[in-house]
Design an enzyme around this catalytic site. Structure first.
Site, PDB file in Angstrom:
ATOM      1  N   ASP A   5       8.526  51.527  45.901  1.00  0.00           N
ATOM      2  CA  ASP A   5       8.097  52.843  46.378  1.00  0.00           C
ATOM      3  C   ASP A   5       8.175  52.835  47.895  1.00  0.00           C
ATOM      4  OD1 ASP A   5       5.781  55.218  45.298  1.00  0.00           O
ATOM      5  OD2 ASP A   5       6.257  54.930  47.396  1.00  0.00           O
ATOM      6  N   ASP A  63      11.377  58.731  45.902  1.00  0.00           N
ATOM      7  CA  ASP A  63      11.231  57.472  46.650  1.00  0.00           C
ATOM      8  C   ASP A  63      10.851  56.287  45.769  1.00  0.00           C
ATOM      9  OD1 ASP A  63       8.480  57.917  46.236  1.00  0.00           O
ATOM     10  OD2 ASP A  63       7.963  57.167  48.232  1.00  0.00           O
ATOM     11  N   GLU A  64      11.109  56.389  44.470  1.00  0.00           N
ATOM     12  CA  GLU A  64      10.659  55.332  43.556  1.00  0.00           C
ATOM     13  C   GLU A  64      11.693  54.986  42.507  1.00  0.00           C
ATOM     14  OE1 GLU A  64       6.606  55.787  41.656  1.00  0.00           O
ATOM     15  OE2 GLU A  64       6.526  57.173  43.350  1.00  0.00           O
TER      16      GLU A  64
END
Ligand code: TTP
Ligand code: MG
Ligand code: MG
Length: 365
Positions: free
Chosen positions: A9, A113-114
């Site tokens: 993340d 974002d992961e």
């Protein structure tokens, strides 16, 4: 052999990208806002850097409240397409560290974002090697994108996901099967990934405070309160058990870009340059993942904010910009012959995605 799953993340992602782009922001509280445009600070906080978090600023709160918490903070409008392009490059890096995927999908992006990476084959089930791989990934992202991230490594998705938030920012947390109970059990049940506020509150009312309490709780009572599937899931999750596989986004995935024209218009010559840019962006993303497409969709939003879409399915998979642009222009031509209200925004999207096989098809030329 145990599975080894890595979850990553990015740290304060949108605000970190803004900091990178503007070094003058370093050391200041930075708040990225989704502004509604009604008045100067109407809207909510998208995210903020860790300095801003020290003032109590959080995602989702009204920007006006953030301003009260720290009047000195720098407030910036969200630039979603820009962050998406950074995200695409990061996902490309991550993908290259995942297993070859001979036993099924080994990469799964779950948000901007992961992502999860299956690294079982790559590490031979060795958690020390997995830690080294995690450090290498952090190094490459730092070097190429000047951004930090936090990584969690565990024997399944559930544990990897929870481990990545254990040390933030810029951390790597490894939870091997032996460490599982020590890691999981002291945590509050609300921290279990997949538990929402409602379930957490209900559990607390039942006297279940920690994940250890949940692991030791009578499964029959859990089932009678939450139903069979949810009840057994809770019991398993509290014991750190999760057999779910990674799932690459399936064939229904689409890749698209949309942008606003310099002025509202019906003039092809003014629209073509933007189509060209959008098609270029879409192809760049396809190239990075070696994908071809078969469905092309044009989106048009007119000056009354009404949205139209028109799609075309081709007879072959194609992957060149020329082919995409040709079809997009054709659809635009049809659209303009049927509509009289000026266009404000246009978008180009492709679907029917597949891994490219060998050379380009004749269609691409
Ligand atoms: P997160 O990963 O939840 O948050 P973050 O990366 O900003 O911070 P952290 O270091 O704690 O991971 O979300 C990723 C991005 O998604 C975030 O930068 C902005 C966006 N986002 C929103 O727009 N609204 C929200 O409510 C949240 C939670 C995130
Ligand atoms: Mg993040
Ligand atoms: Mg996130």
């Amino acid at each position: 052999m145990h599975r080894v799953i890595l979850h990553i993340d990015m740290d304060y992602f949108f605000a970190a990208v803004e900091e990178r782009e503007n070094p003058e922001l370093r050391g200041k509280a930075v708040v990225v806002c989704m502004l509604s445009g009604r008045s100067e600070l109407s809207g909510s906080v998208s995210t903020c850097n860790y300095i801003a978090r020290e003032f109590g600023i959080r995602s989702g709160m009204p920007c006006s409240r953030a301003k009260k918490l720290n009047p000195e903070a720098v407030f910036l409008p969200v630039r979603k397409p820009f962050y998406t392009s950074v995200s695409d490059r990061i996902m490309g890096i991550l993908r290259s560290y995942a297993d070859p995927g001979e036993n099924g999908d080994s990469f799964e992006q779950i948000s901007v974002d992961e992502a999860f990476l299956e690294i079982t084959d790559r590490t031979g089930g060795d958690f020390n090697l997995a830690f080294e791989l995690g450090m290498k990934i952090k190094g490459e992202i730092k070097e190429k994108e000047k951004l930090t991230c936090s990584i969690g490594i565990g024997p399944n998705k559930l544990i990897a996901k929870m481990a990545s938030s254990a040390k933030k920012p810029d951390g790597v947390t490894v939870v091997s099967p032996q460490d599982l109970d020590n890691f999981l059990w002291p945590l509050n049940v609300s921290k279990l990934w997949g538990i929402g506020d409602v379930t957490a509150r209900k559990l607390q009312e039942m006297g279940v405070i920690t994940i250890k309490d949940l692991a030791n709780h009578d499964v029959i009572e859990l089932i009678s309160t939450f139903g069979r599937s949810r009840g057994t899931w809770l019991k398993h999750a509290a014991a750190g058990i999760d057999d779910t596989l990674l799932k690459e986004r399936d064939g229904s995935e689409q890749i698209g870009r949309i942008a606003t024209l310099p002025e509202d218009t019906l003039d092809k010559e003014l629209i073509f340059p933007l189509l060209d840019k959008l098609a270029g962006d879409v192809i760049e993303k396809l190239d990075s993942r070696e994908l071809s497409f078969r469905v092309v969709t044009l989106t048009a939003i007119n000056s009354n904010f009404k949205m139209y879409t028109k799609s075309r399915t081709l007879s072959h998979q194609v992957s060149s910009k020329g082919a995409l642009l040709g079809v997009t222009r054709e659809i635009l031509g049809e659209f303009l012959s049927e509509n009289r209200t000026k266009l404000r925004r246009v978008g180009v999207r492709v679907g029917g995605l597949q891994k490219r096989k060998g050379q380009k098809s004749l269609f691409d030329y």
